[in-house]
Design a protein around this motif. Sequence first.
Motif, PDB file in Angstrom:
ATOM      1  N   ASN A 110       2.096   8.497  -5.424  1.00  0.00           N
ATOM      2  CA  ASN A 110       2.003   7.942  -6.769  1.00  0.00           C
ATOM      3  C   ASN A 110       3.202   8.377  -7.624  1.00  0.00           C
ATOM      4  O   ASN A 110       3.046   9.107  -8.594  1.00  0.00           O
ATOM      5  N   CYS A 111       4.383   7.922  -7.209  1.00  0.00           N
ATOM      6  CA  CYS A 111       5.578   8.214  -7.998  1.00  0.00           C
ATOM      7  C   CYS A 111       5.321   7.635  -9.391  1.00  0.00           C
ATOM      8  O   CYS A 111       4.878   6.492  -9.514  1.00  0.00           O
ATOM      9  N   TYR A 112       5.591   8.437 -10.427  1.00  0.00           N
ATOM     10  CA  TYR A 112       5.127   8.061 -11.767  1.00  0.00           C
ATOM     11  C   TYR A 112       5.760   6.773 -12.299  1.00  0.00           C
ATOM     12  O   TYR A 112       5.237   6.137 -13.194  1.00  0.00           O
ATOM     13  N   TYR A 113       6.942   6.434 -11.772  1.00  0.00           N
ATOM     14  CA  TYR A 113       7.661   5.253 -12.274  1.00  0.00           C
ATOM     15  C   TYR A 113       7.289   3.977 -11.539  1.00  0.00           C
ATOM     16  O   TYR A 113       7.636   2.879 -11.971  1.00  0.00           O
ATOM     17  N   CYS A 114       6.592   4.089 -10.429  1.00  0.00           N
ATOM     18  CA  CYS A 114       6.503   2.976  -9.487  1.00  0.00           C
ATOM     19  C   CYS A 114       5.211   2.160  -9.642  1.00  0.00           C
ATOM     20  O   CYS A 114       4.109   2.708  -9.628  1.00  0.00           O
ATOM     21  N   GLY A 115       5.366   0.858  -9.733  1.00  0.00           N
ATOM     22  CA  GLY A 115       4.224  -0.024  -9.974  1.00  0.00           C
ATOM     23  C   GLY A 115       3.267  -0.163  -8.805  1.00  0.00           C
ATOM     24  O   GLY A 115       2.166  -0.697  -8.975  1.00  0.00           O
TER      25      GLY A 115
ATOM     26  N   TYR B 137       0.868  -1.185   0.000  1.00  0.00           N
ATOM     27  CA  TYR B 137       0.000   0.000   0.000  1.00  0.00           C
ATOM     28  C   TYR B 137       0.900   1.229   0.000  1.00  0.00           C
ATOM     29  O   TYR B 137       1.928   1.251   0.670  1.00  0.00           O
ATOM     30  N   CYS B 138       0.494   2.253  -0.756  1.00  0.00           N
ATOM     31  CA  CYS B 138       1.276   3.493  -0.721  1.00  0.00           C
ATOM     32  C   CYS B 138       0.342   4.668  -0.938  1.00  0.00           C
ATOM     33  O   CYS B 138      -0.546   4.612  -1.787  1.00  0.00           O
ATOM     34  N   LYS B 139       0.564   5.744  -0.185  1.00  0.00           N
ATOM     35  CA  LYS B 139      -0.294   6.920  -0.359  1.00  0.00           C
ATOM     36  C   LYS B 139       0.223   7.827  -1.473  1.00  0.00           C
ATOM     37  O   LYS B 139      -0.429   8.775  -1.860  1.00  0.00           O
TER      38      LYS B 139
HETATM   39 FE1  FES Z   1       5.128   4.697  -2.981  1.00  0.00          FE
HETATM   40 FE2  FES Z   1       6.346   3.532  -4.952  1.00  0.00          FE
HETATM   41  S1  FES Z   1       6.426   2.962  -2.904  1.00  0.00           S
HETATM   42  S2  FES Z   1       4.889   5.169  -5.064  1.00  0.00           S
END
Ligand code: FES
Length: 344
Positions: free
Chosen positions: A62-67, A58-60
Amino acid sequence: MNIVEELKENKNLSDEQFKVLLETDTYNDELFKQADIVRQQVYGKDVYLRGLIEFSNYCKNNCYYCGIGCENKNITRYRLTKEEILDCCKQGYELGYRTFVLQSGEDPFFTDNLICDIVSAIRQNYKDCAITLSMGEKSKESYIAYFKAGANRYLLRHETANEEHYKKIHPEYLSLKNRKQCLFNLKEIGYQVGSGFMVGSPYQTTKNLIEDFRFLQELKPDMIGIGPFIPAQNTKFANCKQGDLNLTLKIISILRLLFPYALIPSTTALGTIAPNGRELGLKAGANIVMPNLSPAKYRKLYTLYDDKICTNEEAAECRGCLEKRVSLSGYKVVTDVGNPRKTM
Ligand code: FES
Ligand code: SAM
């Protein structure tokens, strides 16, 4: 003296000289050779293991490269319980790991209290181990709390040291200034700090890479994690080109010569873009491998990028496979907490 000898001698180069190393292949053989010499002077043939526990996707952000960014609605989310995390550590300890790396997206479910509870349980059971956290940007108070609970290392790649480039690959609510501040806070608290960046991330230029070296010279991290950018489906950069193997290897060697004492992993991403990528990374100057300790049923879900390797194996298989790869590269896995050797 050629450029590589100069880099080895002075642990520095001008921007123009870095550009030559990065943009031409003229000095590759010499670069790899000298990086290996320095690596062996400081660390001998030793390779340290870090048992990686990916405890939440889970992540809050939205780094554009990250799945695993929050806008990716096409992946199944999971969290490990405290008990599952402790089971991973138990298994890891039996396999000879003396560092546990707890990594996740920025997941608000894991409050500071919960993290401190988990960290102190690990600390109590494994007094001879290092506990590394890699959970993104937190307040200084949070970092202090985790440190007091027993964590002693933190991995937070700066991703890129250039403001404009940072803005192109991150949403507007994230800032390079804050990420850098987090790194300096972690250092001040007393953590061993790891930073780093992806090679070949969208819009990255040679100038950006040199700025990354300059930032690392300022930060002086204990650990430097670099790996190729690999596109992830359902992200903004799904159709971008992946990072180049040769350039990644050259950068590992440059970093070894710039920071002889540094702990540099040969990353899973490197092993994903080439079957022998991790072996090549070790030969180029890396001295860490990070076998996966996450329960096999969750591994496929920590999809930072496409075709990630090591998602089917059990922990013991990962250990065996990596040990074989390390010895094929001419080095040896050691059971050791693996602190930086700063005596040079
Ligand atoms: Fe948060 Fe990749 S771990 S966007
Ligand atoms: N949330 C924590 C953080 O922000 O540091 C840790 C997890 S984050 C997924 C760990 C690292 O994965 C990032 O620092 C980034 O460099 C790397 N990463 C993410 N997406 C990637 C991709 N598509 N290709 C290669 N590496 C990637």
